[in-house]
Write a protein that holds these residues in place. Sequence first.
Motif, PDB file in Angstrom:
ATOM      1  N   GLU A   1     -10.942   1.350   8.765  1.00  0.00           N
ATOM      2  CA  GLU A   1     -10.083   2.516   8.997  1.00  0.00           C
ATOM      3  C   GLU A   1     -10.838   3.845   9.003  1.00  0.00           C
TER       4      GLU A   1
ATOM      5  N   ARG B   1      -0.153  -6.507   1.387  1.00  0.00           N
ATOM      6  CA  ARG B   1      -1.185  -5.464   1.448  1.00  0.00           C
ATOM      7  C   ARG B   1      -1.124  -4.677   0.143  1.00  0.00           C
TER       8      ARG B   1
ATOM      9  N   MET C   1      -9.359  -4.360   6.420  1.00  0.00           N
ATOM     10  CA  MET C   1      -9.006  -3.274   7.342  1.00  0.00           C
ATOM     11  C   MET C   1     -10.148  -2.276   7.486  1.00  0.00           C
TER      12      MET C   1
ATOM     13  N   ASP D   1      -4.964   5.553   9.976  1.00  0.00           N
ATOM     14  CA  ASP D   1      -5.955   6.102   9.039  1.00  0.00           C
ATOM     15  C   ASP D   1      -7.225   6.497   9.774  1.00  0.00           C
TER      16      ASP D   1
ATOM     17  N   GLU E   1       0.868  -1.180   0.000  1.00  0.00           N
ATOM     18  CA  GLU E   1       0.000   0.000   0.000  1.00  0.00           C
ATOM     19  C   GLU E   1       0.905   1.229   0.000  1.00  0.00           C
ATOM     20  N   LYS E   2       1.957   1.134   0.812  1.00  0.00           N
ATOM     21  CA  LYS E   2       2.869   2.274   0.929  1.00  0.00           C
ATOM     22  C   LYS E   2       4.311   1.906   0.569  1.00  0.00           C
TER      23      LYS E   2
HETATM   24 MG    MG Z   1      -3.997   2.316   7.245  1.00  0.00          MG
END
Ligand code: MG
Length: 230
Positions: free
Chosen positions: A124, A68, A122, A150, A42-43
């Motif tokens: 968030e 993820r 998730m 988040d 994701e990141k």
């Molecule tokens: Mg997050």
Amino acid sequence: MKVKQLLADGRTASMVMVSWPHPSLIEHLGALGFDLAMIDCEKGGATVERIEEMCRAGRAAGIATLVRPWTPDPGLISRYLDLGADGVMVAGVETPQAARAIVEAVRYARWKDHAEKLVIAMIESPEAIARLPELLAVEGVDVWFIGPNDLAHRMGMPGQASRPEVRAAVAGALHAIHAAGRIGGTLTTGGDALALQSAGARLLLCRASELLADGAKHYRAQLATTDTTS
Ligand code: MG
Ligand code: 3PY
């Protein structure tokens, strides 16, 4: 799958966000006894080849690997599972439809062995927490994971996940998940693992970078003591 059994037995699974995407780190985390390694796409910036190598390292070291993805695209989920991931962890799940789509993507991609794959959704946002009763009715999601960072952002408190309002929202959601007979998880930081476990969390994620930082702090404190006493 070992982790699914662990969770079914009511035990707590420990997952580490790898921080630095390398097979050696996965191997090391396996040797240290962690149950799961989370490869963050994701990141983080792991390449496709690197992900495949990390999943292979996980199999060799007896630690499950999860990816993820940066979007819940079924094609992406399929690709990661085909590369050898033991499951996926999908960020920002807001509706039962979105949760069902993830489960269907995993079933479509791994029609023979999908029961062996771990699906983490998730939660968030305050809206998603409010929708928990509907969300928890979705079959096939193994863990409902609260993302405090988040969530803090979406509560209007960016970068302040340790604020009491955010902590209370995380604990409330974990209680609700546990009370519904489902499995909840979240991120542990700054030594709050036991409190989160008491709130009902059964899958705890910590960052490899924090494990290293804690070890470094402890070590440097020992050096400081030696300096003052010598
Ligand atoms: Mg997050
Ligand atoms: C969050 O806290 O938002 C997370 O995604 C934790 O991994």
